[in-house]
Design a protein around this motif. Structure first.
Motif, short mmCIF file in Angstrom:
data_model
loop_
_atom_site.label_atom_id
_atom_site.label_comp_id
_atom_site.label_asym_id
_atom_site.label_seq_id
_atom_site.Cartn_x
_atom_site.Cartn_y
_atom_site.Cartn_z
N ALA A 74 68.20 -86.95 70.53
CA ALA A 74 67.48 -85.70 70.82
C ALA A 74 65.97 -85.90 70.94
N GLY A 75 65.41 -86.81 70.15
CA GLY A 75 63.96 -87.03 70.18
C GLY A 75 63.22 -86.03 69.31
N LEU A 76 61.93 -86.30 69.12
CA LEU A 76 61.09 -85.39 68.34
C LEU A 76 61.00 -84.04 69.04
N ASP A 99 70.36 -87.83 66.21
CA ASP A 99 69.39 -88.91 66.45
C ASP A 99 69.52 -89.88 65.27
N ASN A 100 69.11 -91.13 65.46
CA ASN A 100 69.19 -92.07 64.34
C ASN A 100 67.81 -92.38 63.76
N ASP A 124 72.17 -86.99 61.43
CA ASP A 124 71.60 -88.32 61.34
C ASP A 124 72.71 -89.27 61.78
N ALA A 125 72.71 -89.66 63.04
CA ALA A 125 73.89 -90.35 63.57
C ALA A 125 73.50 -91.34 64.66
N ASP A 126 74.32 -92.35 64.82
CA ASP A 126 74.07 -93.39 65.82
C ASP A 126 74.93 -93.14 67.04
N ALA A 127 74.29 -93.16 68.22
CA ALA A 127 75.03 -92.96 69.47
C ALA A 127 76.15 -93.99 69.61
N ARG A 128 76.01 -95.12 68.95
CA ARG A 128 77.02 -96.18 69.07
C ARG A 128 78.24 -95.92 68.19
N ASP A 129 78.22 -94.79 67.49
CA ASP A 129 79.38 -94.41 66.66
C ASP A 129 79.83 -93.01 67.06
N SER A 136 81.27 -84.87 62.85
CA SER A 136 80.26 -84.00 62.24
C SER A 136 79.95 -82.81 63.15
N ALA A 137 79.88 -83.05 64.46
CA ALA A 137 79.55 -81.97 65.39
C ALA A 137 80.61 -80.87 65.36
N ALA A 138 81.85 -81.26 65.04
CA ALA A 138 82.95 -80.28 65.05
C ALA A 138 82.79 -79.22 63.96
N LYS A 139 81.87 -79.46 63.02
CA LYS A 139 81.61 -78.41 62.02
C LYS A 139 80.87 -77.22 62.65
N THR A 140 80.17 -77.48 63.76
CA THR A 140 79.38 -76.42 64.41
C THR A 140 79.92 -76.05 65.79
N LEU A 141 80.48 -77.04 66.49
CA LEU A 141 80.97 -76.81 67.85
C LEU A 141 82.49 -76.73 67.84
#
Ligand code: SAM
Length: 259
Positions: A74-76, A99-100, A124-129, A136-141
């Motif tokens: 996402a970036g700052l 973002d990591n 707090d997550a790595d795109a490579r995982d 985690s996203a499924a808690k909101t989406l």
């Protein structure tokens, strides 16, 4: 923030410096200047990228009716973050940022606010995982409904074939009618200056950049239906004005639908 080392440049902060932001440290500014000396138009290219973000998210909310976004890398916080553009069109939109970089996460938590009707979460997550991100996203989406996954200038940090595998895993979790949005630094635009800029980045940053050509970026959309005009320079994806269309950019960009 246990992982924070301000003596080494980090891409989120260098990018913030290119954008004219204030969330950067001396090491980031130094590399920012070194890269701008190699390719001065990088400051336009990153602005063209943010303008592409606005047009793509506006298209998805206003013209397609997407109400859920997963923004990885996402970036700052900057002007016009994904949730601001989406919730301007559709206040009930739900957005997850991942973002990591711990600095990105702490700034996002402090600065970004959802509309009362919508929802916002930060991972707090790595795109490579991708499996961890999806869980985690499924808690909101709600992944039984369409989701737009935005990967804007982040897949260059995922080398080789792994980038395609990450995208495939993410899109496999989405229902038909979901969308993928990518912008990606190019190996075949302004090739010499851009390669020198990236060489300077890779010699001092832990995050190593892999450039891809137009065919390589198009390949990341495998199995999806590219929306017109396909994979083009970021400034040329449905520009709002001649000024936007003319912005120099070293990024390929595209948006596609899962059939
Ligand atoms: C160049 S910035 C792009 C920010 C925003 N997406 C945009 O296009 O304006 C790249 C972001 O990706 C994040 N990033 C880099 N590698 C990552 C990874 N493996 N997993 C998650 N985020 C990553 C960086 O911390 C940084 O915030």
């Amino acid at each position: 923030m246990p992982d924070l080392d301000v003596t080494a440049p980090h891409i989120s902060r260098v990018y913030d410096y290119w954008l004219g932001g204030k969330d950067n440290f001396a090491a980031d500014r130094e590399l920012g200047e070194q890269t701008m000396a190699a390719y001065p138009d990088i400051v336009w290219s990153v602005r063209a990228n943010r303008a592409f973000l606005v047009r793509a998210v506006r298209f998805l909310t206003a013209e397609v009716g997407i109400r859920q976004f997963l923004d990885i890398g996402a970036g700052l916080p900057s002007a016009d973050n994904v949730h601001e553009v989406a919730q301007r069109e559709a206040p009930g939109s739900r957005i997850v940022y991942a973002d990591n970089d711990p600095v990105v996460l702490s700034h996002a938590r402090a600065l970004l606010r959802s509309t009362p009707q919508g929802a916002l979460d930060y991972l707090d997550a790595d795109a490579r995982d991708p499996d961890a991100i999806l869980a985690s996203a499924a808690k909101t989406l709600d992944f039984t409904q369409p989701v737009a996954i935005t990967l804007l200038t982040v897949l260059q940090f995922v080398p080789g074939d792994e980038a395609g595998a990450v995208v495939a895993r993410l899109m496999a979790a989405c229902v038909p009618g979901s969308f993928l949005v990518i912008s990606h630094p190019a190996s075949d635009i302004e090739a010499d200056h851009h390669a020198e800029m990236v060489r300077r980045m890779n010699s001092s940053m832990a995050q190593q950049v892999t450039l891809r050509d137009r065919a390589g970026v198009t390949g990341l959309f495998a199995g999806l239906e590219l929306v017109e005009p396909g994979v083009v320079k970021a400034s040329q994806w449905r520009p709002d004005s001649d000024i936007q269309a003319a912005m120099p950019t070293v990024l390929w960009a595209g948006l596609a639908r899962k059939p």
